[in-house]
Design an enzyme around this catalytic site. Structure first.
Site, PDB file in Angstrom:
ATOM      1  N   CYS A   7     -91.598   0.987 -18.117  1.00 36.25           N
ATOM      2  CA  CYS A   7     -90.333   0.503 -18.650  1.00 36.25           C
ATOM      3  C   CYS A   7     -90.103   1.036 -20.055  1.00 36.25           C
ATOM      4  CB  CYS A   7     -90.316  -1.027 -18.657  1.00 36.25           C
ATOM      5  SG  CYS A   7     -88.781  -1.703 -19.331  1.00 36.25           S
ATOM      6  N   CYS A  10     -88.918  -1.831 -22.383  1.00 36.61           N
ATOM      7  CA  CYS A  10     -89.939  -2.827 -22.744  1.00 36.61           C
ATOM      8  C   CYS A  10     -91.003  -2.225 -23.647  1.00 36.61           C
ATOM      9  CB  CYS A  10     -90.619  -3.368 -21.490  1.00 36.61           C
ATOM     10  SG  CYS A  10     -89.509  -4.005 -20.240  1.00 36.61           S
ATOM     11  N   ASP A  11     -91.520  -1.065 -23.265  1.00 35.06           N
ATOM     12  CA  ASP A  11     -92.682  -0.489 -23.936  1.00 35.06           C
ATOM     13  C   ASP A  11     -92.358   0.662 -24.878  1.00 35.06           C
ATOM     14  OD1 ASP A  11     -94.344  -2.258 -22.567  1.00 35.06           O
ATOM     15  OD2 ASP A  11     -94.446  -0.930 -20.832  1.00 35.06           O
TER      16      ASP A  11
END
Length: 189
Positions: A7, A10-11
């Site tokens: 992701c 997200c990351d």
């Protein structure tokens, strides 16, 4: 948290100022590379096919970025690491057969996934990709059955979306149950 992620939203921030690769040349992969280019020092997009499959406008945007490189006809073969984190990615150039390595700190896998819904065929409506068809409330084609998460037709599949969709489906199921006629339960003699 060692350097392989799925992701970019997200990351991605964990790789600020670092070198990363995105594996996958479809819309998801190219969009991820464009997003990451705003955070990382350099992003390399690796595509197995001889050309990207993403929409032309996305390809043009990616190719216009000064800190992005596109490599096609590349078969990712190995993730290198030092035991604590990713240090590189090995790939085979499919046109020459040559093995190559890129030094980097992160790899984002964006090759698409097949939902695990085979067991639902014939029970509820599935999309041509095998995703569970749901409405805005998480209701499936069968009244009283709700679904949420990456196996559904909801866009932007990742854990934070799935969690919100799960809460919505649970609330919808609760609403469905409190509005349903009670079922009489017979006691065994």
């Amino acid at each position: 948290n060692k350097g392989v992620a799925y992701c970019p939203h997200c990351d991605g921030p964990l790789f600020k100022g670092k070198r990363v690769a995105v594996i996958g040349g479809g819309n998801s992969g190219v969009e991820a590379a464009i997003d990451l280019a705003g955070l990382v020092s350099h992003v390399t997009l690796i595509e197995f096919d001889g050309q990207l499959r993403a929409d032309a406008v996305l390809q043009a945007k990616l190719r216009s970025l000064p800190n992005a490189t596109v490599i096609v006809s590349a078969q990712s073969t190995e993730v290198h690491g030092d035991g604590a984190k990713v240090t590189g990615l090995a790939y085979k150039d499919r046109t020459t057969g040559e093995q190559k390595t890129i030094e980097l700190e992160g790899i984002f896998v964006q090759i698409g996934l097949v939902p695990n819904t085979e067991w639902l065929k014939g029970a509820i409506e599935l999309s041509p990709r095998g995703e569970i068809e749901i409405d805005a409330r998480g209701q499936t084609s069968v009244p009283g059955i709700f679904a949420a998460g990456d196996a559904t037709t909801v866009p932007y599949k990742q854990i934070v979306i799935a969690m919100g969709e799960g809460a919505k489906a649970a609330l919808s199921a609760f609403d469905h149950l409190i509005r349903s006629e009670p079922v009489e339960v017979k006691q065994a003699a």
